[in-house]
Design a protein around this motif. Structure first.
Motif, PDB file in Angstrom:
ATOM      1  N   PRO A   1       0.798  -1.235   0.000  1.00 62.27           N
ATOM      2  CA  PRO A   1       0.000   0.000   0.000  1.00 62.27           C
ATOM      3  C   PRO A   1       0.825   1.277   0.000  1.00 62.27           C
ATOM      4  O   PRO A   1       0.336   2.329  -0.436  1.00 62.27           O
ATOM      5  CB  PRO A   1      -0.820  -0.121   1.294  1.00 62.27           C
ATOM      6  CG  PRO A   1      -0.016  -1.028   2.172  1.00 62.27           C
ATOM      7  CD  PRO A   1       0.648  -1.996   1.242  1.00 62.27           C
ATOM      8  N   ASP A   2       2.061   1.224   0.476  1.00 60.74           N
ATOM      9  CA  ASP A   2       2.863   2.446   0.585  1.00 60.74           C
ATOM     10  C   ASP A   2       3.541   2.827  -0.730  1.00 60.74           C
ATOM     11  O   ASP A   2       3.407   3.945  -1.212  1.00 60.74           O
ATOM     12  CB  ASP A   2       3.916   2.293   1.689  1.00 60.74           C
ATOM     13  CG  ASP A   2       3.280   2.173   3.069  1.00 60.74           C
ATOM     14  OD1 ASP A   2       2.199   2.757   3.272  1.00 60.74           O
ATOM     15  OD2 ASP A   2       3.867   1.493   3.927  1.00 60.74           O
ATOM     16  N   ASP A   3       4.286   1.894  -1.314  1.00 60.17           N
ATOM     17  CA  ASP A   3       5.031   2.211  -2.529  1.00 60.17           C
ATOM     18  C   ASP A   3       4.436   1.584  -3.786  1.00 60.17           C
ATOM     19  O   ASP A   3       4.844   1.906  -4.903  1.00 60.17           O
ATOM     20  CB  ASP A   3       6.493   1.779  -2.401  1.00 60.17           C
ATOM     21  CG  ASP A   3       6.646   0.266  -2.198  1.00 60.17           C
ATOM     22  OD1 ASP A   3       5.614  -0.425  -2.050  1.00 60.17           O
ATOM     23  OD2 ASP A   3       7.792  -0.211  -2.177  1.00 60.17           O
ATOM     24  N   GLY A   4       3.460   0.690  -3.637  1.00 60.42           N
ATOM     25  CA  GLY A   4       2.890  -0.003  -4.786  1.00 60.42           C
ATOM     26  C   GLY A   4       2.297   0.902  -5.843  1.00 60.42           C
ATOM     27  O   GLY A   4       2.597   0.767  -7.041  1.00 60.42           O
ATOM     28  N   PRO A   5       1.429   1.885  -5.460  1.00 64.51           N
ATOM     29  CA  PRO A   5       0.849   2.766  -6.485  1.00 64.51           C
ATOM     30  C   PRO A   5       1.909   3.536  -7.274  1.00 64.51           C
ATOM     31  O   PRO A   5       1.815   3.664  -8.496  1.00 64.51           O
ATOM     32  CB  PRO A   5      -0.034   3.722  -5.660  1.00 64.51           C
ATOM     33  CG  PRO A   5      -0.383   2.955  -4.427  1.00 64.51           C
ATOM     34  CD  PRO A   5       0.841   2.135  -4.126  1.00 64.51           C
ATOM     35  N   THR A   6       2.927   4.035  -6.576  1.00 62.29           N
ATOM     36  CA  THR A   6       3.979   4.790  -7.260  1.00 62.29           C
ATOM     37  C   THR A   6       4.777   3.894  -8.197  1.00 62.29           C
ATOM     38  O   THR A   6       5.064   4.278  -9.345  1.00 62.29           O
ATOM     39  CB  THR A   6       4.916   5.439  -6.226  1.00 62.29           C
ATOM     40  OG1 THR A   6       4.183   6.399  -5.474  1.00 62.29           O
ATOM     41  CG2 THR A   6       6.087   6.127  -6.917  1.00 62.29           C
ATOM     42  N   LEU A   7       5.133   2.698  -7.746  1.00 61.69           N
ATOM     43  CA  LEU A   7       5.906   1.799  -8.598  1.00 61.69           C
ATOM     44  C   LEU A   7       5.112   1.360  -9.825  1.00 61.69           C
ATOM     45  O   LEU A   7       5.665   1.280 -10.931  1.00 61.69           O
ATOM     46  CB  LEU A   7       6.346   0.576  -7.795  1.00 61.69           C
ATOM     47  CG  LEU A   7       7.388   0.837  -6.693  1.00 61.69           C
ATOM     48  CD1 LEU A   7       7.634  -0.423  -5.881  1.00 61.69           C
ATOM     49  CD2 LEU A   7       8.692   1.352  -7.303  1.00 61.69           C
ATOM     50  N   LEU A   8       3.831   1.096  -9.659  1.00 66.60           N
ATOM     51  CA  LEU A   8       3.001   0.740 -10.812  1.00 66.60           C
ATOM     52  C   LEU A   8       2.949   1.885 -11.806  1.00 66.60           C
ATOM     53  O   LEU A   8       3.012   1.687 -13.022  1.00 66.60           O
ATOM     54  CB  LEU A   8       1.591   0.369 -10.352  1.00 66.60           C
ATOM     55  CG  LEU A   8       1.393  -1.037  -9.791  1.00 66.60           C
ATOM     56  CD1 LEU A   8      -0.003  -1.189  -9.217  1.00 66.60           C
ATOM     57  CD2 LEU A   8       1.652  -2.100 -10.863  1.00 66.60           C
TER      58      LEU A   8
END
Length: 449
Positions: free
Chosen positions: A266-273
């Motif tokens: 939830p923390d870095d997943g949206p940015t990495l995607l």
């Protein structure tokens, strides 16, 4: 207005200046689709199906307002040209209203959800007054189909940067500012600044560009639709673009949900995607231009659509595959997305030029008004469809700013809405594209199709 003769290449400064407007369109086109739905469901406690409607209805309003804006800009007389005044006025209003969407003066609950819907409606209206004239400008800046492709390449490159910055950084701003309502307030201000940069940049950067003047325009929406219906290439291209926009928006709406509940990041997943999706677009843009020059825009758009669809289906593995593989597949989808945007947007001015040759009238605002109305509807339907699917699948909302643990049915619904639905919609658009018959050699006074 007499037909222009702007066949010479535009200056690099003009191309770059025009492209800066994509900072505004990219930010507004990306962030609401990425964060507004989870903001409503996980920070304000709005039920998923209601949240989907709250996102859909204000944007659907643009289906009505965009053609009106096109007609207004067609008739505008000013020292700055017919379109440029709206880049400034619409852009400033859009920036201020966007920040206000996430101000949350009413706290959480149904009243807060209604406040978001009203402010989103106002922001969408301001966006229409920016986007419609902005999209109309390329058809008036040059008569060269190759130059339009180069201009769109600049625009899509900046659009990719705007999507990367707004889509990747906005979730980080939310987390850095404490998450929940406070984090979204800070994010709203951040995106508002990006929109202001795009508005001022495009307004100042196009001051030396060949620009349109007031022209006779159709007086009603019904008359505008009648004009567009007689332009068969435009109708086909519009349908393709709207269908594919729904697919893209459905995937965009699911990014945070997939990061939270499928990847468990939830923390870095949206940015990495987002980085995986957008960054490759900057690298493959020159390659897409070569593909288009060799095989034509229509075939290149079909290839890009197939790459996107195949990649979306491959993401079904996200539930069991390592996250790094999911990011790599997302990068392939991003390559397809870049080609879709370049060729669809460079084919639109060709359709407008074809209509002028066919009728003797230059009515770019009519076509771009309908085009942006369709695009906005597509981008609105995506989150609405996604919200409906996960609601049926049993998604549980929260007003804490943190998503609660979801049942297996909800996680499956998130995955299917993120992969299969976009693949089917983009694939359908590729099939419909077979009815498009306009080429550079066919830009004559003869009817095509």
């Amino acid at each position: 207005m007499p037909r222009m003769n702007n066949s010479a290449q535009l200056s690099t400064g003009t191309r770059a200046g025009y492209a800066l407007g994509s900072l505004a369109t990219g930010a507004f086109g990306t962030v609401p689709g990425l964060l507004l739905l989870p903001y409503l469901t996980d920070s304000l406690g709005v039920a998923a199906v209601v949240a989907g409607l709250l996102v859909l209805l204000p944007k659907a309003w643009d289906v009505l307002i965009n053609p009106v804006v096109g007609r207004i800009s067609d008739r505008t007389v000013s020292p700055w040209g017919a379109r440029r005044p709206y880049l400034l006025g619409g852009g400033i209003a859009m920036a201020v209203l966007f920040a206000a969407i996430f101000a949350a003066p009413l706290g959480t609950g149904s009243d807060a959800g209604l406040y978001v819907a009203v402010l989103f409606l106002a922001t969408a209206t301001a966006f229409a007054f920016f986007q419609v004239p902005y999209v109309a400008m390329p058809a008036e800046m040059t008569d060269s189909t190759d130059e339009r492709t180069r201009l769109m390449t600049w625009r899509i490159a900046v659009l990719a940067i705007a999507i990367l910055v707004s889509g990747a950084v906005a979730p980080l701003v939310v987390n850095a500012a404490g998450g929940g309502v406070p984090g979204h307030r800070a994010m709203g201000v951040f995106v508002g600044v990006l929109i202001l940069l795009g508005a001022f940049g495009s307004f100042l950067g196009t001051r030396r560009a060949p620009l349109g003047h007031a022209v006779e325009s159709e007086p009603t929406l019904r008359a505008q639709i009648a004009v567009a219906r007689r332009n068969k290439p435009f109708v086909t291209l519009l349908i393709v673009f709207v269908v594919q926009s729904v697919g893209i928006a459905t995937m965009l709406a699911g990014v945070k949900y997939v990061a939270d509940h499928v990847l468990g990041r939830p923390d870095d997943g949206p940015t990495l995607l987002f980085v995986a999706f957008v960054a490759p677009a900057l690298l493959v843009m020159p390659l897409w231009i070569r593909v288009g020059a060799r095989w034509g825009k229509k075939r290149a758009l079909t290839i890009a659509s197939l790459i996107f669809g195949a990649g979306a289906l491959a993401l079904l593995s996200a539930q069991v595959a390592p996250p790094v593989l999911t990011y790599l597949i997302t990068a392939v989808i991003g390559c397809g997305y870049a080609g879709q945007q370049v060729f669809a947007l460079s084919m639109l001015p060709d359709c407008i030029a074809f209509d002028e040759q066919r009728t003797g009238k230059r009515q770019a605002g009519v076509f771009t008004g309908l085009w942006t109305a369709g695009e906005t509807l597509g981008l609105a339907l995506g989150p609405g469809i996604f919200g409906l699917v996960i609601a049926v699948a049993g998604y549980r909302s929260s007003d804490t700013g943190v998503a609660v643990t979801q049942p297996a049915s909800a996680r499956l619904g998130i995955l299917l809405a993120f992969t299969v639905l976009p693949a089917l919609l983009v694939g359908l658009g590729a099939l419909l594209l077979r009815r498009y018959h306009l080429t550079a050699d066919q830009l004559t006074v003869e009817q095509v199709g």
